[in-house]
Scaffold this motif. Structure first.
Motif, mmCIF file in Angstrom:
data_model
loop_
_atom_site.group_PDB
_atom_site.id
_atom_site.type_symbol
_atom_site.label_atom_id
_atom_site.label_comp_id
_atom_site.label_asym_id
_atom_site.label_seq_id
_atom_site.Cartn_x
_atom_site.Cartn_y
_atom_site.Cartn_z
ATOM 1 N N THR A 1 7.948 7.441 7.247
ATOM 2 C CA THR A 1 8.033 6.525 7.740
ATOM 3 C C THR A 1 7.592 5.598 6.853
ATOM 4 O OG1 THR A 1 6.295 6.494 9.549
ATOM 5 C CG2 THR A 1 8.705 6.965 10.126
ATOM 6 N N LEU A 2 6.639 6.041 6.134
ATOM 7 C CA LEU A 2 6.165 5.194 5.770
ATOM 8 C C LEU A 2 5.999 4.432 4.661
ATOM 9 C CD1 LEU A 2 2.979 7.598 5.791
ATOM 10 C CD2 LEU A 2 3.570 5.458 7.420
ATOM 11 N N ARG A 3 5.344 2.951 4.173
ATOM 12 C CA ARG A 3 5.492 2.001 3.085
ATOM 13 C C ARG A 3 3.904 2.199 2.593
ATOM 14 N NH1 ARG A 3 4.913 -3.479 2.644
ATOM 15 N NH2 ARG A 3 4.014 -4.147 4.662
ATOM 16 N N GLU A 4 4.365 2.467 1.051
ATOM 17 C CA GLU A 4 2.742 2.016 0.544
ATOM 18 C C GLU A 4 2.954 0.286 0.041
ATOM 19 O OE1 GLU A 4 2.806 4.989 -2.099
ATOM 20 O OE2 GLU A 4 2.935 6.815 -0.879
ATOM 21 N N VAL A 5 1.702 0.218 0.164
ATOM 22 C CA VAL A 5 1.213 -1.149 -0.782
ATOM 23 C C VAL A 5 -0.080 -1.074 -1.248
ATOM 24 C CG1 VAL A 5 -0.394 -4.097 -0.331
ATOM 25 C CG2 VAL A 5 2.051 -2.792 1.777
ATOM 26 N N ALA A 6 0.068 -0.741 -2.434
ATOM 27 C CA ALA A 6 -1.405 -0.276 -3.627
ATOM 28 C C ALA A 6 -2.117 -1.605 -3.755
ATOM 29 C CB ALA A 6 -0.605 -0.299 -4.806
ATOM 30 N N LEU A 7 -3.160 -1.699 -3.981
ATOM 31 C CA LEU A 7 -4.578 -1.888 -3.763
ATOM 32 C C LEU A 7 -5.365 -2.789 -4.877
ATOM 33 C CD1 LEU A 7 -6.221 -1.436 -0.004
ATOM 34 C CD2 LEU A 7 -4.626 -2.799 -0.647
ATOM 35 N N PRO A 8 -5.658 -3.573 -4.953
ATOM 36 C CA PRO A 8 -6.700 -3.881 -5.999
ATOM 37 C C PRO A 8 -7.439 -3.074 -6.886
ATOM 38 C CG PRO A 8 -5.790 -6.182 -4.939
ATOM 39 C CD PRO A 8 -5.670 -4.725 -4.261
ATOM 40 N N GLY A 9 -8.312 -2.805 -5.849
ATOM 41 C CA GLY A 9 -9.140 -1.165 -6.131
ATOM 42 C C GLY A 9 -9.033 -0.163 -6.848
ATOM 43 N N TYR B 1 1.349 1.603 5.653
ATOM 44 C CA TYR B 1 1.912 1.671 6.866
ATOM 45 C C TYR B 1 3.356 1.579 7.968
ATOM 46 C CZ TYR B 1 -0.048 -3.499 5.480
ATOM 47 O OH TYR B 1 -1.082 -4.627 4.782
ATOM 48 N N VAL B 2 3.692 1.868 8.925
ATOM 49 C CA VAL B 2 4.607 2.676 9.467
ATOM 50 C C VAL B 2 5.681 1.854 9.042
ATOM 51 C CG1 VAL B 2 6.026 3.435 11.036
ATOM 52 C CG2 VAL B 2 3.752 4.161 10.959
ATOM 53 N N LYS B 3 7.087 1.813 8.216
ATOM 54 C CA LYS B 3 7.665 0.464 8.270
ATOM 55 C C LYS B 3 8.638 -0.007 9.490
ATOM 56 C CE LYS B 3 10.041 3.003 4.358
ATOM 57 N NZ LYS B 3 11.127 3.887 4.172
ATOM 58 N N GLN B 4 8.847 -1.351 9.749
ATOM 59 C CA GLN B 4 8.646 -1.816 11.235
ATOM 60 C C GLN B 4 10.044 -1.769 11.943
ATOM 61 O OE1 GLN B 4 8.588 -6.037 11.291
ATOM 62 N NE2 GLN B 4 6.204 -6.438 9.648
ATOM 63 N N ARG C 1 -2.090 -3.044 12.172
ATOM 64 C CA ARG C 1 -3.255 -2.836 10.732
ATOM 65 C C ARG C 1 -2.981 -1.446 10.225
ATOM 66 N NH1 ARG C 1 -8.333 -2.548 12.724
ATOM 67 N NH2 ARG C 1 -8.828 -2.416 10.234
ATOM 68 N N PRO C 2 -3.344 -1.317 8.810
ATOM 69 C CA PRO C 2 -2.872 -0.008 7.772
ATOM 70 C C PRO C 2 -3.587 0.438 7.523
ATOM 71 C CG PRO C 2 -3.409 -2.155 6.751
ATOM 72 C CD PRO C 2 -3.556 -2.787 8.292
#
Length: 275
Positions: free
Chosen positions: A155-163, A169-172, A196-197
């Motif tokens: 169920t997870l969605r990934e967001v790559a961060l600058p660092g 996140y759990v998909k809404q 909050r992720p």
């Protein structure tokens, strides 16, 4: 000890979070406390630590009930960046409070209170709500995988961060059934939007020393949990010799759906150390 009960019914800068939390602690410490029932001791402060895919408001129903019992309460804003750093953040908050503390952690918040309690004599009880109770070297991800039953990964969605880290996140659209199946659908959908992720690195970070060793421990286990298999929660609770309450059918968001049950186990812990 084990009890079975029936089922009744995004981020700010770290400095701002720390300032807000310390201010809340100062306000709580300044307020006069009633002695615990049957004791001349003041009631302990209860510090609530939320887990991944949630925020401090997930404790609202529980903290209202705790306040009616006369307990000072602080709902910490867990950064959800890493076990060691989050534990140090909560420990700083605990150290700003006068008197004894009961630390309560939901989900990943269990790993955080385990870290925060190490070597801190103020922490006199630990309460895990659908929470991880790790031993040294264990990660949340590894504990979830120890027993079958978790469907969180799909169920997870990934967001790559600058660092270089990755937020999860759990998909809404999947959040209500995955995280909060016994919460009213309209409320669960709002929780999905305001979640909050947590970093993937936090879920895979090995825990340090097990703060629950030598501290009275309680655990509430919802058997409808799809994030942390109930079998894993039971195994961790037995290892920690926790006073355990099982809530049949309740979801991972039991603190939202059944705040009375959650408040009851916290009051039991607080009364036990105050008595």
């Amino acid at each position: 000890m084990r009890t079975r009960i029936g089922l009744t019914k995004v981020a700010s800068a770290a400095a701002v979070l720390v300032g807000a939390a310390v201010f809340a602690a100062a306000q709580s410490s300044a307020a006069p406390r009633e002695p615990a029932k049957g004791s001349g001791k003041p009631k302990p402060t209860i510090v609530l630590v939320h887990g991944a895919f949630a925020d401090s408001s997930s404790w609202n129903g529980t903290l209202e009930r705790l306040r009616r019992h006369g307990y000072p309460v602080i709902a910490a804003a867990n950064p959800l960046r890493g076990v060691a750093s989050d534990g140090a953040y909560v420990k700083a908050l605990v150290d700003s409070v006068d008197g004894p503390v009961v630390l309560v952690g939901h989900s990943y918040g269990g790993s955080v209170i385990t870290a925060a309690a190490v070597g801190d004599p103020k922490v006199q009880a630990l309460v895990y709500i659908a929470g991880f109770i790790p031993e040294q070297g264990e990660s949340a991800a590894a504990l979830s995988a120890k027993f079958p039953g978790s469907t969180l990964g799909d169920t997870l969605r990934e967001v790559a961060l600058p660092g270089g880290q990755t937020d999860l996140y759990v998909k809404q659209d999947l959040f209500p059934q995955q995280f909060a199946a016994d919460v009213p659908l309209s409320q669960a959908r709002l929780m999905a939007v305001t979640q909050r992720p947590i970093t993937a690195e936090a879920l895979n970070e090995p825990s340090g020393a097990a703060g629950w060793q030598g501290i009275p421990t309680w655990s509430l286990i919802p058997t409808g949990d799809k994030n942390i298999p109930p079998a894993a929660q039971e195994w961790m609770a037995e290892r920690a010799r926790a006073h355990t309450v099982v809530v049949p059918g309740a979801s991972h968001a039991v603190l939202v759906s059944l705040p009375d049950k959650v408040a009851d186990i916290i009051v039991s812990a607080a009364d036990a150390i105050a008595g």
